[in-house]
Write a protein that holds these residues in place. Structure first.
Motif, PDB file in Angstrom:
ATOM      1  N   GLU A 186       0.676  -1.279   0.031  1.00 43.70           N
ATOM      2  CA  GLU A 186       0.035  -0.266   0.047  1.00 43.70           C
ATOM      3  C   GLU A 186       0.881   1.412   0.681  1.00 43.70           C
ATOM      4  OE1 GLU A 186      -2.908   0.311   3.140  1.00 43.70           O
ATOM      5  OE2 GLU A 186      -4.243  -0.756   1.478  1.00 43.70           O
ATOM      6  N   LEU A 231       0.453   4.172  -2.452  1.00 40.91           N
ATOM      7  CA  LEU A 231       0.695   5.896  -1.621  1.00 40.91           C
ATOM      8  C   LEU A 231       1.238   6.816  -2.853  1.00 40.91           C
ATOM      9  CD1 LEU A 231      -0.487   4.709   1.781  1.00 40.91           C
ATOM     10  CD2 LEU A 231      -2.365   6.063  -0.269  1.00 40.91           C
ATOM     11  N   LYS A 276      -3.907  14.835  -5.129  1.00 40.41           N
ATOM     12  CA  LYS A 276      -2.686  14.500  -5.193  1.00 40.41           C
ATOM     13  C   LYS A 276      -1.331  15.398  -6.278  1.00 40.41           C
ATOM     14  CE  LYS A 276       0.015  10.165  -6.415  1.00 40.41           C
ATOM     15  NZ  LYS A 276      -0.455   8.681  -6.308  1.00 40.41           N
TER      16      LYS A 276
END
Length: 162
Positions: A18, A22, A119
């Protein structure tokens, strides 16, 4: 249903897998293309801990492929250090398998594109994000990949460094 990793010692933990998703900024989305040929396209994304989101034009090869078969895989390369003296690379990567849907609901689409905006432009204000999104709203769609399986792997040399 999914192959088990042969070299388990090189498998990343779920948390490490993960973390790669990310921090990554781009990956390769693989779909079933025309005449059943694979279609792999480099693409930016955002992972929210549950789904992976992509933006797209309203039409084109990617959208046609998703409409025909929503099953996909998505690969992200986190590290690829070339080691010429050993004829290898010290790599770390993740692959995700799942299905993609085109987000039709306006509120859901706006929430998904906002995640991408934050982001890739975290220093921009909410008003700036909204203005940019509103300006492109009619020209793009958002895609959501539901994760069925994901795995990460790294070079044995990186495992040894831990």
């Amino acid at each position: 249903m999914f192959h088990k990793m042969r070299r388990k010692v090189q498998q990343l933990s779920p948390e490490e897998t993960e973390a790669v998703l990310l921090r990554g900024t781009a990956g390769v989305l693989a779909l079933t293309g025309d005449k059943a040929f694979p279609y792999a396209v480099p693409i930016s994304y955002v992972y929210d801990g549950e789904h992976i989101y992509f933006h797209s034009a309203l039409e084109g090869h990617k959208i046609d492929a998703i409409r025909r078969n929503p099953n996909a895989s998505f690969a992200v390369i986190d590290q690829d250090e070339i080691v010429p003296e050993k004829y290898t690379t010290y790599f770390r990567s993740v692959i995700v398998f799942g299905s993609i849907r085109i987000i039709e609901d306006e509120e859901e689409k706006r929430a998904a594109v906002r995640k991408l905006a934050i982001k890739y432009a975290p220093e921009r204000t909410e008003a700036q994000h909204r203005a940019e999104i509103d300006g492109a709203w009619k020209r793009f769609c958002m895609l959501e990949m539901s994760v069925a399986h994901m795995t990460g792997k790294e070079a044995k040399e990186l495992v040894a460094r831990k």
